[in-house]
Design a protein around this motif. Sequence first.
Motif, PDB file in Angstrom:
ATOM      1  N   LEU A 130       9.567  -8.619  -7.793  1.00  0.00           N
ATOM      2  CA  LEU A 130       8.870  -8.926  -6.543  1.00  0.00           C
ATOM      3  C   LEU A 130       7.511  -9.581  -6.761  1.00  0.00           C
ATOM      4  N   ALA A 131       7.173  -9.881  -8.006  1.00  0.00           N
ATOM      5  CA  ALA A 131       5.856 -10.434  -8.312  1.00  0.00           C
ATOM      6  C   ALA A 131       5.592 -11.771  -7.621  1.00  0.00           C
ATOM      7  N   ASP A 132       6.630 -12.533  -7.344  1.00  0.00           N
ATOM      8  CA  ASP A 132       6.444 -13.810  -6.648  1.00  0.00           C
ATOM      9  C   ASP A 132       6.118 -13.620  -5.171  1.00  0.00           C
ATOM     10  N   TYR A 133       6.287 -12.409  -4.668  1.00  0.00           N
ATOM     11  CA  TYR A 133       6.071 -12.135  -3.244  1.00  0.00           C
ATOM     12  C   TYR A 133       4.829 -11.285  -2.979  1.00  0.00           C
ATOM     13  N   VAL A 134       4.623 -10.263  -3.770  1.00  0.00           N
ATOM     14  CA  VAL A 134       3.556  -9.288  -3.514  1.00  0.00           C
ATOM     15  C   VAL A 134       2.297  -9.697  -4.275  1.00  0.00           C
ATOM     16  N   GLU A 135       1.240 -10.018  -3.522  1.00  0.00           N
ATOM     17  CA  GLU A 135      -0.019 -10.458  -4.118  1.00  0.00           C
ATOM     18  C   GLU A 135      -0.971  -9.310  -4.424  1.00  0.00           C
ATOM     19  N   VAL A 136      -0.932  -8.286  -3.597  1.00  0.00           N
ATOM     20  CA  VAL A 136      -1.880  -7.176  -3.697  1.00  0.00           C
ATOM     21  C   VAL A 136      -1.097  -5.877  -3.651  1.00  0.00           C
ATOM     22  N   ALA A 137      -1.460  -4.948  -4.542  1.00  0.00           N
ATOM     23  CA  ALA A 137      -0.819  -3.634  -4.527  1.00  0.00           C
ATOM     24  C   ALA A 137      -1.887  -2.566  -4.728  1.00  0.00           C
ATOM     25  N   VAL A 138      -1.855  -1.561  -3.852  1.00  0.00           N
ATOM     26  CA  VAL A 138      -2.811  -0.461  -3.937  1.00  0.00           C
ATOM     27  C   VAL A 138      -2.035   0.848  -3.849  1.00  0.00           C
ATOM     28  N   ALA A 139      -2.210   1.675  -4.883  1.00  0.00           N
ATOM     29  CA  ALA A 139      -1.558   2.981  -4.921  1.00  0.00           C
ATOM     30  C   ALA A 139      -2.592   4.073  -4.704  1.00  0.00           C
ATOM     31  N   SER A 140      -2.171   5.109  -4.000  1.00  0.00           N
ATOM     32  CA  SER A 140      -3.078   6.219  -3.723  1.00  0.00           C
ATOM     33  C   SER A 140      -3.614   6.843  -5.005  1.00  0.00           C
ATOM     34  N   VAL A 141      -2.800   6.888  -6.051  1.00  0.00           N
ATOM     35  CA  VAL A 141      -3.228   7.520  -7.297  1.00  0.00           C
ATOM     36  C   VAL A 141      -4.439   6.816  -7.905  1.00  0.00           C
ATOM     37  N   GLU A 142      -4.549   5.515  -7.742  1.00  0.00           N
ATOM     38  CA  GLU A 142      -5.662   4.800  -8.351  1.00  0.00           C
ATOM     39  C   GLU A 142      -6.966   4.991  -7.584  1.00  0.00           C
ATOM     40  N   LEU A 143      -6.878   5.289  -6.288  1.00  0.00           N
ATOM     41  CA  LEU A 143      -8.081   5.466  -5.482  1.00  0.00           C
ATOM     42  C   LEU A 143      -8.445   6.928  -5.263  1.00  0.00           C
ATOM     43  N   GLY A 144      -7.479   7.797  -5.435  1.00  0.00           N
ATOM     44  CA  GLY A 144      -7.727   9.209  -5.167  1.00  0.00           C
ATOM     45  C   GLY A 144      -7.703   9.554  -3.699  1.00  0.00           C
ATOM     46  N   VAL A 145      -7.201   8.647  -2.884  1.00  0.00           N
ATOM     47  CA  VAL A 145      -7.011   8.885  -1.450  1.00  0.00           C
ATOM     48  C   VAL A 145      -5.663   8.314  -1.045  1.00  0.00           C
TER      49      VAL A 145
ATOM     50  N   VAL B 137       0.879  -1.170   0.000  1.00  0.00           N
ATOM     51  CA  VAL B 137       0.000   0.000   0.000  1.00  0.00           C
ATOM     52  C   VAL B 137       0.911   1.212   0.000  1.00  0.00           C
ATOM     53  N   SER B 138       0.749   2.086  -1.001  1.00  0.00           N
ATOM     54  CA  SER B 138       1.692   3.175  -1.142  1.00  0.00           C
ATOM     55  C   SER B 138       1.016   4.481  -1.543  1.00  0.00           C
ATOM     56  N   ASN B 139       1.491   5.564  -0.949  1.00  0.00           N
ATOM     57  CA  ASN B 139       1.107   6.905  -1.379  1.00  0.00           C
ATOM     58  C   ASN B 139       2.027   7.270  -2.540  1.00  0.00           C
ATOM     59  N   THR B 140       1.573   6.984  -3.742  1.00  0.00           N
ATOM     60  CA  THR B 140       2.409   7.226  -4.914  1.00  0.00           C
ATOM     61  C   THR B 140       1.552   7.521  -6.141  1.00  0.00           C
ATOM     62  N   SER B 141       2.155   8.197  -7.064  1.00  0.00           N
ATOM     63  CA  SER B 141       1.501   8.418  -8.354  1.00  0.00           C
ATOM     64  C   SER B 141       2.066   7.457  -9.399  1.00  0.00           C
ATOM     65  N   ARG B 142       2.965   6.608  -8.995  1.00  0.00           N
ATOM     66  CA  ARG B 142       3.584   5.648  -9.915  1.00  0.00           C
ATOM     67  C   ARG B 142       2.755   4.368 -10.005  1.00  0.00           C
ATOM     68  N   ASP B 143       2.976   3.621 -11.041  1.00  0.00           N
ATOM     69  CA  ASP B 143       2.316   2.334 -11.253  1.00  0.00           C
ATOM     70  C   ASP B 143       3.041   1.279 -10.412  1.00  0.00           C
ATOM     71  N   LEU B 144       2.364   0.785  -9.397  1.00  0.00           N
ATOM     72  CA  LEU B 144       3.005  -0.190  -8.504  1.00  0.00           C
ATOM     73  C   LEU B 144       3.304  -1.503  -9.208  1.00  0.00           C
ATOM     74  N   ASP B 145       2.486  -1.886 -10.171  1.00  0.00           N
ATOM     75  CA  ASP B 145       2.766  -3.128 -10.895  1.00  0.00           C
ATOM     76  C   ASP B 145       4.097  -3.032 -11.640  1.00  0.00           C
ATOM     77  N   GLU B 146       4.386  -1.865 -12.203  1.00  0.00           N
ATOM     78  CA  GLU B 146       5.670  -1.675 -12.879  1.00  0.00           C
ATOM     79  C   GLU B 146       6.831  -1.730 -11.888  1.00  0.00           C
ATOM     80  N   ILE B 147       6.641  -1.139 -10.719  1.00  0.00           N
ATOM     81  CA  ILE B 147       7.689  -1.159  -9.694  1.00  0.00           C
ATOM     82  C   ILE B 147       7.928  -2.586  -9.213  1.00  0.00           C
ATOM     83  N   ILE B 148       6.844  -3.302  -8.960  1.00  0.00           N
ATOM     84  CA  ILE B 148       6.961  -4.693  -8.511  1.00  0.00           C
ATOM     85  C   ILE B 148       7.689  -5.520  -9.561  1.00  0.00           C
ATOM     86  N   ALA B 149       7.349  -5.322 -10.821  1.00  0.00           N
ATOM     87  CA  ALA B 149       8.007  -6.066 -11.900  1.00  0.00           C
ATOM     88  C   ALA B 149       9.478  -5.682 -12.017  1.00  0.00           C
ATOM     89  N   SER B 150       9.771  -4.401 -11.911  1.00  0.00           N
ATOM     90  CA  SER B 150      11.162  -3.968 -12.105  1.00  0.00           C
ATOM     91  C   SER B 150      12.093  -4.499 -11.020  1.00  0.00           C
TER      92      SER B 150
END
Length: 127
Positions: free
Chosen positions: A41-56, A25-38
């Motif tokens: 970490l995809a084998d470890y992180v099942e769920v990712a939620v960025a503030s930019v996608e929710l607007g909070v 869970v991150s306060n970011t405007s970046r795409d967390l899926d891209e960060i996880i891939a870069s």
Amino acid sequence: NFALYDDVVPCFERLRGAGVRLGLVSNTSRDLDEIIASFALADYVEVAVASVELGVAKPSPAIFGAALERAGVAAGDTVMVGDSVDDDVKGALACGMGAVLLDRAGRYDLPLTTIRSLADLPALLGI
């Protein structure tokens, strides 16, 4: 520009090996899926939620609630590990989650569950 601390992958490996599910869970405007891939970490992180996608942002209960819903877990069965007292720890506690402050620099002297390294997390969780 991000870099992983040396303790991240060993901690994630140990937790996943013990059956612990991980989310981000991150306060970011970046795409967390891209960060996880870069960072591979995809084998470890099942769920990712960025503030930019929710607007909070953290500490809003909505961002923690979205992560809990996506993971299909109850707040009381989770622990948020973060380096911000207000955003991570207080936000998680207000939602009924457990919370651990990651204080790498030893800046805080607060009555909170605190670790200095992710290497300390598995033992704290009894793993």
